[in-house]
Structure formats: structure tokens, C-alpha cells
Design an enzyme around this catalytic site. Structure first.
Site, PDB file in Angstrom:
ATOM      1  CG  ASP A 101      -9.601  -5.757   4.055  1.00  0.00           C
ATOM      2  OD1 ASP A 101     -10.586  -5.985   3.322  1.00  0.00           O
ATOM      3  OD2 ASP A 101      -8.659  -5.016   3.713  1.00  0.00           O
TER       4      ASP A 101
ATOM      5  CD  GLU B  35      -7.800  -5.908  -3.600  1.00  0.00           C
ATOM      6  OE1 GLU B  35      -8.072  -4.703  -3.490  1.00  0.00           O
ATOM      7  OE2 GLU B  35      -6.896  -6.455  -2.930  1.00  0.00           O
TER       8      GLU B  35
ATOM      9  CB  THR C 168      -6.708   1.939   4.721  1.00  0.00           C
ATOM     10  OG1 THR C 168      -6.775   3.268   4.218  1.00  0.00           O
ATOM     11  CG2 THR C 168      -6.232   0.990   3.632  1.00  0.00           C
TER      12      THR C 168
ATOM     13  CG  ASN D 259      -5.148  -5.533   4.541  1.00  0.00           C
ATOM     14  OD1 ASN D 259      -3.917  -5.511   4.635  1.00  0.00           O
ATOM     15  ND2 ASN D 259      -5.823  -4.596   3.900  1.00  0.00           N
TER      16      ASN D 259
ATOM     17  CG  ASP E 130      -2.015  -1.014   1.166  1.00  0.00           C
ATOM     18  OD1 ASP E 130      -2.156  -1.676   0.108  1.00  0.00           O
ATOM     19  OD2 ASP E 130      -2.736  -1.159   2.169  1.00  0.00           O
TER      20      ASP E 130
ATOM     21  N   GLY F 157      -3.443  -5.236   0.950  1.00  0.00           N
ATOM     22  CA  GLY F 157      -4.140  -6.219   0.116  1.00  0.00           C
ATOM     23  C   GLY F 157      -5.244  -6.846   0.951  1.00  0.00           C
ATOM     24  CE  LYS F 158     -10.561  -4.570  -1.561  1.00  0.00           C
ATOM     25  NZ  LYS F 158     -10.413  -3.405  -0.706  1.00  0.00           N
ATOM     26  N   GLY F 159      -6.640  -9.738   0.968  1.00  0.00           N
ATOM     27  CA  GLY F 159      -6.362 -11.074   1.510  1.00  0.00           C
ATOM     28  C   GLY F 159      -5.323 -11.015   2.616  1.00  0.00           C
TER      29      GLY F 159
ATOM     30  N   GLY G  82     -22.353   0.382  12.129  1.00  0.00           N
ATOM     31  CA  GLY G  82     -22.300  -1.023  12.508  1.00  0.00           C
ATOM     32  C   GLY G  82     -22.537  -1.955  11.340  1.00  0.00           C
TER      33      GLY G  82
HETATM   34  O1  RIB Z   1      -9.205  -3.078   1.890  1.00  0.00           O
HETATM   35  C1  RIB Z   1      -8.043  -2.298   1.938  1.00  0.00           C
HETATM   36  C2  RIB Z   1      -7.038  -2.825   0.969  1.00  0.00           C
HETATM   37  O2  RIB Z   1      -7.539  -2.627  -0.336  1.00  0.00           O
HETATM   38  C3  RIB Z   1      -5.717  -2.092   0.989  1.00  0.00           C
HETATM   39  O3  RIB Z   1      -4.805  -2.638   1.905  1.00  0.00           O
HETATM   40  C4  RIB Z   1      -5.278  -2.166  -0.453  1.00  0.00           C
HETATM   41  O4  RIB Z   1      -4.156  -2.992  -0.666  1.00  0.00           O
HETATM   42  C5  RIB Z   1      -6.477  -2.673  -1.243  1.00  0.00           C
HETATM   43  O5  RIB Z   1      -6.342  -3.983  -1.579  1.00  0.00           O
END
Ligand code: RIB
Length: 306
Positions: free
Chosen positions: A257, A146, A253, A50, A20, A46-48, A228
Site C-alpha cells: 500500500d 476491498e 503488512t 493505508n 488490523d 485497510g488498503k485504502g 523491486g
Molecule cells: O495491505 C495490508 C492491509 O490489508 C492491512 O492493513 C489489512 O487491513 C488489509 O486490508
């Protein structure tokens, strides 16, 4: 890849891992405009990635199946997963540069993100098939969008009978019926709900949830940010609103996730949907109070009390 039979993962996350690149801005630029921002910060994301870090930090036995490049960003991401205690045997290396997310964060903590998928786009159905032992060992599998849709479809097909699939369609894309039918729950925010429902969306979260159930998932969770979440169970027809806590948002951010990871973990422990969501909103609330994605995720001790 070898996973011992007696090793059972609370959560297997299949998804993206991004570096990021984050810049704070007073406001986002309009088309054709240039604005000055803060110094650049590079965070693991990255969502995974994270979700895996969020679950492991809470105490879940977690594995990540993802692909990164053979480069400095890839090493940063691997390091972050290892530090959180995530099983990294499923993180494949090479094929393309590590995925990158270009992120601007405004003073309210809201973000805008552009992702260059890089190696994430090379996580293939064959990679999923080769990870059979991880799937066999997982109580819950969590996936986002993603990575290629055909890979997500293979994840749904690779699920063991006693394993639960949690799917966050982010960024949203049309999903095959067999993928939707396997979701328990489908986790969406307002934007994703509206995308999936099109003109039939309705105007309240309860209407979105009921309409989304009509698309085939076993259950639905609608995240509502500071308000919520709302959960809807297709088996009982029950719809429950789960309030959040009042916190000072610094950077949202990765909060979604963290929410989904916490939810998936607690569902795997046998909690009911509303109970798991009540815990997950507290995890999400904690995550918005600090900068970055993975850096902001709480340990079990840091999750605020109800
Ligand atoms: O959900 C947040 C994430 O979305 C960030 O960390 C970024 O990498 C994108 O994938």
C-alpha cells in the site's frame, strides 16, 4: 461535502479502512490446528486507509473516501488519518461495524490476512456519485478491491478527464473492461498477476506485464517484493526493471500500500513511471522495517537514499 475550487488534491484514495488485529506467530496453523501467538496488537489499517496515510506522511495533499462504523475501531481509524494530515471529509460513518483484518505475522515478516469488510462493503456507487467535488479536485485517484466491485466500477466512471487512475486489484477479482482500460497503471503483485492471467500467465514478470497490458490498462506495474518492481508502459512498449534495496524485513503488512501510494503521488507530480516506481520501492522498503501498516510508513526524510 464541499471542496473549494482552488483546492487540488495530489491524491484521492477510495478504499477500505480496517482495524488490523495482529498476532505474531512462529508459524501459521494448518487446518484444524491451534497455535499460540503473541499479545494482540490493534493497528489502523485497510488498503485504502493505508495508502492515504502513506501518501500524506510523504507530504502529498491527500483525501480518503471510505466508510467506517460508528464504533471504537472507526474512531481509531479516523484519528490515524487526521494525525497523518489526510482530508477526512470523505470518510463516511455508519451502516455497519468498522472493517476488521485478522492478521498473523511470522518471524520472516510475512503475513496472512483475513478481512471482514463490515462498513467497507457499504461504500456504495451512490457514495461515489455524492463525492463529485473530491473527484473533480484530484490529480490522481487510487482504488483497491476491498470495497464492492460495483463501487470500483463507479470510481472508474467518475474520473475527470485530466485525472489518472491507479488500481491495485487486491484482493483480486474479475474486473470489467472499462475499469481495466482506465488503469494507468494497474499495480499487481505476483499472486494478483497470476489470478488475472490464469493459464496464460507466462513464467517471468516481464511476460506477466506484457500479458496484463493485453487486458487493456494503459500501463502495468508488477511489484516483486525484495526484488523491486517491473514497469511496463503500453504507450511506448517499454518494460523497465526497478531494483529494490536490501533491508531487514520485520513486518511486510501494508508495504504494498505504501508503494502504491508513493507511486500514485509521484505520477501525479508528473514523473515517468520508472522514476516514480524507483521512489516507491524505497518507500516500500522502509515500510517493511517496522511493525504494523500505517505505523511503519516513512516520512519523506525517512525514505532511504537510492
Ligand atoms: O495491505 C495490508 C492491509 O490489508 C492491512 O492493513 C489489512 O487491513 C488489509 O486490508
Amino acid at each position: 461535502m464541499h471542496v473549494n475550487d482552488h483546492d487540488r488534491y495530489d491524491l484521492l484514495v477510495v478504499g477500505s479502512a480496517n482495524a488490523d488485529l495482529v498476532v505474531g506467530v512462529e508459524r501459521r496453523p494448518a487446518a484444524g490446528e491451534t497455535v499460540l501467538g503473541s499479545d494482540l496488537a490493534v493497528h489502523p489499517g485497510g488498503k485504502g486507509g493505508n495508502q492515504a496515510v502513506a501518501a500524506a506522511r510523504l507530504g502529498a495533499r491527500t483525501a480518503l473516501l471510505a466508510r467506517v462504523g460508528d464504533d471504537a475501531h472507526g474512531r481509531l481509524l479516523l484519528e490515524s488519518q487526521k494525525e497523518a494530515g489526510v482530508e477526512t471529509a470523505g470518510i463516511l460513518v455508519g451502516g455497519a461495524p468498522t472493517g476488521v483484518a485478522l492478521i498473523t505475522v511470522d518471524p520472516s515478516g510475512d503475513n496472512s490476512i483475513v478481512v471482514s469488510p463490515g462498513a467497507n462493503a457499504r461504500l456504495t456507487p451512490q457514495d461515489i456519485r455524492a463525492a463529485g467535488p473530491l473527484f473533480a479536485a484530484a490529480r490522481v485517484v487510487s482504488v483497491q478491491l476491498e470495497i464492492p466491485l460495483e463501487t470500483v466500477a463507479e470510481v472508474a466512471a467518475a474520473m475527470a478527464a485530466d485525472t489518472r487512475l491507479v488500481l491495485n486489484p487486491s484482493p483480486p477479482a474479475p474486473l470489467p473492461d472499462h475499469v481495466l482500460a482506465a488503469c494507468d497503471p494497474l499495480v499487481v503483485n505476483e499472486h494478483e498477476a497470476r489470478y488475472m492471467l490464469g493459464d496464460d500467465a507466462g513464467s517471468t514478470p516481464e511476460e506477466w506485464a506484457r500479458a496484463l497490458l493485453g487486458l487493456g490498462p494503459q500501463s502495468v506495474v508488477v511489484t516483486l517484493g525484495a526484488a523491486g518492481a517491473l514497469v511496463a508502459d503500453g504507450r511506448t512498449g517499454e518494460v523497465v526493471t526497478v531494483p529494490s534495496l536490501r533491508v531487514e524485513a520485520v513486518d511486510t503488512t501494508g508495504a504494498g500500500d505504501a508503494f502504491t501510494a508513493a507511486l500514485a503521488w509521484r505520477l501525479g507530480l508528473g514523473e515517468e513511471l520508472a522514476q516514480a516506481a524507483a521512489f516507491a520501492v524505497r518507500v516500500g522498503a522502509a515500510a517493511v522495517t517496522r511493525q504494523g501498516a500505517q505505523a511503519s510508513f516513512p516520512t519523506a526524510h525517512e525514505v532511504p537514499a537510492p
